[in-house]
Motif scaffolding. Structure first.
Motif, PDB file in Angstrom:
ATOM      1  N   LEU A 199       5.846  -9.511  -8.609  1.00 25.66           N
ATOM      2  CA  LEU A 199       5.282 -10.489  -7.697  1.00 25.66           C
ATOM      3  C   LEU A 199       3.854 -10.111  -7.334  1.00 25.66           C
ATOM      4  O   LEU A 199       3.490  -8.924  -7.325  1.00 25.66           O
ATOM      5  CB  LEU A 199       6.131 -10.588  -6.426  1.00 25.66           C
ATOM      6  CG  LEU A 199       7.604 -10.994  -6.624  1.00 25.66           C
ATOM      7  CD1 LEU A 199       8.311 -11.003  -5.277  1.00 25.66           C
ATOM      8  CD2 LEU A 199       7.716 -12.340  -7.305  1.00 25.66           C
ATOM      9  N   GLU A 200       3.048 -11.109  -7.020  1.00 25.64           N
ATOM     10  CA  GLU A 200       1.665 -10.847  -6.632  1.00 25.64           C
ATOM     11  C   GLU A 200       1.589 -10.049  -5.342  1.00 25.64           C
ATOM     12  O   GLU A 200       0.641  -9.284  -5.124  1.00 25.64           O
ATOM     13  CB  GLU A 200       0.902 -12.161  -6.499  1.00 25.64           C
ATOM     14  CG  GLU A 200       0.695 -12.868  -7.834  1.00 25.64           C
ATOM     15  CD  GLU A 200      -0.088 -14.159  -7.685  1.00 25.64           C
ATOM     16  OE1 GLU A 200      -0.336 -14.581  -6.539  1.00 25.64           O
ATOM     17  OE2 GLU A 200      -0.465 -14.737  -8.726  1.00 25.64           O
ATOM     18  N   LYS A 201       2.567 -10.233  -4.462  1.00 28.09           N
ATOM     19  CA  LYS A 201       2.680  -9.407  -3.262  1.00 28.09           C
ATOM     20  C   LYS A 201       4.154  -9.265  -2.936  1.00 28.09           C
ATOM     21  O   LYS A 201       4.972 -10.154  -3.263  1.00 28.09           O
ATOM     22  CB  LYS A 201       1.916 -10.022  -2.093  1.00 28.09           C
ATOM     23  CG  LYS A 201       2.190 -11.474  -1.826  1.00 28.09           C
ATOM     24  CD  LYS A 201       1.199 -12.008  -0.797  1.00 28.09           C
ATOM     25  CE  LYS A 201       1.336 -13.519  -0.656  1.00 28.09           C
ATOM     26  NZ  LYS A 201       0.335 -14.074   0.278  1.00 28.09           N
ATOM     27  N   PRO A 202       4.549  -8.163  -2.323  1.00 35.66           N
ATOM     28  CA  PRO A 202       5.974  -7.926  -2.060  1.00 35.66           C
ATOM     29  C   PRO A 202       6.586  -9.027  -1.200  1.00 35.66           C
ATOM     30  O   PRO A 202       5.955  -9.543  -0.285  1.00 35.66           O
ATOM     31  CB  PRO A 202       5.977  -6.579  -1.325  1.00 35.66           C
ATOM     32  CG  PRO A 202       4.680  -5.938  -1.680  1.00 35.66           C
ATOM     33  CD  PRO A 202       3.697  -7.056  -1.874  1.00 35.66           C
ATOM     34  N   MET A 203       7.821  -9.379  -1.517  1.00 40.44           N
ATOM     35  CA  MET A 203       8.551 -10.376  -0.736  1.00 40.44           C
ATOM     36  C   MET A 203       9.512  -9.656   0.220  1.00 40.44           C
ATOM     37  O   MET A 203      10.322  -8.843  -0.219  1.00 40.44           O
ATOM     38  CB  MET A 203       9.355 -11.304  -1.652  1.00 40.44           C
ATOM     39  CG  MET A 203      10.267 -12.258  -0.882  1.00 40.44           C
ATOM     40  SD  MET A 203      11.420 -13.176  -1.941  1.00 40.44           S
ATOM     41  CE  MET A 203      10.306 -14.301  -2.757  1.00 40.44           C
ATOM     42  N   GLN A 248       6.392  -2.413  -4.040  1.00 40.75           N
ATOM     43  CA  GLN A 248       5.383  -2.740  -5.041  1.00 40.75           C
ATOM     44  C   GLN A 248       5.521  -4.174  -5.569  1.00 40.75           C
ATOM     45  O   GLN A 248       4.716  -4.611  -6.395  1.00 40.75           O
ATOM     46  CB  GLN A 248       5.476  -1.752  -6.212  1.00 40.75           C
ATOM     47  CG  GLN A 248       5.349  -0.295  -5.798  1.00 40.75           C
ATOM     48  CD  GLN A 248       4.066  -0.014  -5.039  1.00 40.75           C
ATOM     49  OE1 GLN A 248       2.986  -0.467  -5.443  1.00 40.75           O
ATOM     50  NE2 GLN A 248       4.169   0.708  -3.924  1.00 40.75           N
ATOM     51  N   GLY A 249       6.562  -4.897  -5.128  1.00 35.58           N
ATOM     52  CA  GLY A 249       6.696  -6.296  -5.504  1.00 35.58           C
ATOM     53  C   GLY A 249       7.524  -6.563  -6.746  1.00 35.58           C
ATOM     54  O   GLY A 249       7.515  -7.692  -7.250  1.00 35.58           O
ATOM     55  N   PHE A 250       8.276  -5.574  -7.246  1.00 33.37           N
ATOM     56  CA  PHE A 250       9.153  -5.829  -8.400  1.00 33.37           C
ATOM     57  C   PHE A 250      10.453  -6.461  -7.907  1.00 33.37           C
ATOM     58  O   PHE A 250      10.989  -6.088  -6.868  1.00 33.37           O
ATOM     59  CB  PHE A 250       9.457  -4.530  -9.147  1.00 33.37           C
ATOM     60  CG  PHE A 250      10.407  -4.713 -10.306  1.00 33.37           C
ATOM     61  CD1 PHE A 250       9.939  -5.182 -11.527  1.00 33.37           C
ATOM     62  CD2 PHE A 250      11.763  -4.434 -10.176  1.00 33.37           C
ATOM     63  CE1 PHE A 250      10.802  -5.362 -12.597  1.00 33.37           C
ATOM     64  CE2 PHE A 250      12.633  -4.615 -11.240  1.00 33.37           C
ATOM     65  CZ  PHE A 250      12.151  -5.083 -12.452  1.00 33.37           C
TER      66      PHE A 250
END
Length: 388
Positions: free
Chosen positions: A167-171, A202-204
């Motif tokens: 992801l572009e930024k962590p959810m 890290q947004g994975f």
């Protein structure tokens, strides 16, 4: 009297309970909405049948709750719906036009049953619906959607793929929750998927997807997805959870229904002490128990976790040789053969357990019924909304 007028609410309910009338009402509503605002049509797929059925079901539930004079759940549902609808680009003007269209559709459908009292009830209901949805959308501090890039796509069985996204930024989400996803192969066709890992700073994020017969989106995800594809995700939904202070846990996962339970188990590994967790993981064939090696690793390091594999058929089909062998080293319970609900219920009612069930709606309902019949407490059984 508005929403306190039960007779008017019953008039509305009569139009929604009848399948033919409800279908006609939904068609009329969307036709009116698209006429009033032709830009709205671009938010939907060409085939509206699924959307019409889903909205009709939601409206029917709301009227039933209004009749029972229950407000807390409807308001919470509408607020969640409003937050989620931001991913479509819905604006305040869209809500206004939608209310106009639904008012006109209901008045036409009800015909001579329309009265000043019904008018007041419909007006108040639509004001509540639009207000709760738009208010929650405006107040939500989270972005309306999350974009990410596919970095891993593995066909682990003929109909099953594991997909990793960056992801572009962590959810921010809780293990056990799900999101709706839009893939480039089928824009505007959103489908629900559960995260298979806890939130990553890290947004994975990882999803497990099974191709549903006739399912355009699931089939494309399994067969056509490739690294570099751009996906769009909604904000998270759902409330599957394990209370570490509420006793031992039974988990039942059918195929890719494993994903949210796997995320919960991985989250539990962060703690030194946990309740005992017994996971039944089922598939049609042994080769479809795709995540057994990872589950074996988790169980071998965490003595509170037990894993029982279950396959409907004892032997694999010929095509199994084309995909990775999921058989783990010795250490898990011996694989059992049979239908998952019957195997699980064969151990008793698990009446002392927190129970979480995930998978296809038919499996979830059958397992729930079998466990309750054997003494399980319905109040301790959790599962997500039953949507194919």
């Amino acid at each position: 009297m508005g929403l306190d007028d039960r007779e008017s609410l019953r008039v509305l309910q009569s139009a929604l309970d009848d399948p033919d009338r409800s279908e006609a009402l939904m068609r009329r509503f969307y036709a009116s909405w698209f006429y009033l605002d032709d830009s709205v049509r671009e938010l939907f797929t060409p085939d509206m049948a699924r959307q019409q059925a889903a909205f009709g079901q939601a409206l029917r539930w709301l009227v039933t709750e209004f009749l029972a004079q229950r407000a807390e759940q409807p308001v919470a549902f509408l607020a969640q719906l409003g937050r989620d609808h931001r991913k479509y680009g819905v604006t305040e003007a869209h809500y206004h036009r939608a209310c106009q269209a639904l008012f006109l559709a209901l008045r036409t459908e009800l015909g001579d049953r329309w009265s000043p009292a019904v008018d007041d009830t419909v007006t108040e209901a639509l004001t509540l619906i639009a207000g709760a949805m738009s208010g929650a959308a405006e107040a939500d501090p989270l972005p309306p959607w999350w974009d990410g890039t596919v970095v891993d796509h593995r066909r682990v069985s003929r109909d099953i793929a594991v997909i990793g996204l960056q992801l572009e930024k962590p959810m921010p989400y809780h293990p056990g929750q799900y999101v709706s996803v839009q893939v480039p192969q089928h824009p505007r066709r959103w489908r629900y998927l559960s995260a298979a890992v806890p939130p990553d700073p890290q947004g994975f994020i990882e999803f497990h997807v099974r191709a549903v017969p006739g399912g355009l989106v699931s089939g494309a995800v399994v067969t056509d997805t490739a690294p570099g594809d751009r996906w769009r995700l909604s904000n998270p939904h759902g409330g599957l959870t394990v209370d570490r202070d509420a006793g031992d846990v039974l988990m039942v996962a059918g195929s890719t229904g494993l994903a949210p339970l796997r995320a919960l188990i991985m989250e539990l590994t962060r703690f030194g002490q946990n309740p005992r967790v017994h996971l039944f993981f089922g598939g049609r064939y042994p080769c479809e128990l795709y995540d057994l090696p990872a589950l074996w690793e988790l169980a071998s390091c965490n003595p509170w976790l037990s894993v029982s594999p279950v396959a409907e058929f004892y032997n694999n089909p010929p095509w199994a040789a084309d995909y990775p062998d999921p058989e783990p080293p010795r250490g898990l319970h011996v694989r059992q053969t049979g239908r998952l609900p019957e195997v699980v219920a064969g151990y008793g009612g698990w009446s002392d357990r927190q129970i979480l069930i995930c998978g296809r709606p038919g499996m979830v309902l059958a397992t729930r019924a079998a466990l309750i019949a054997h003494g399980a407490d319905p109040g301790r059984i959790q599962h997500d909304p039953l949507v194919e």
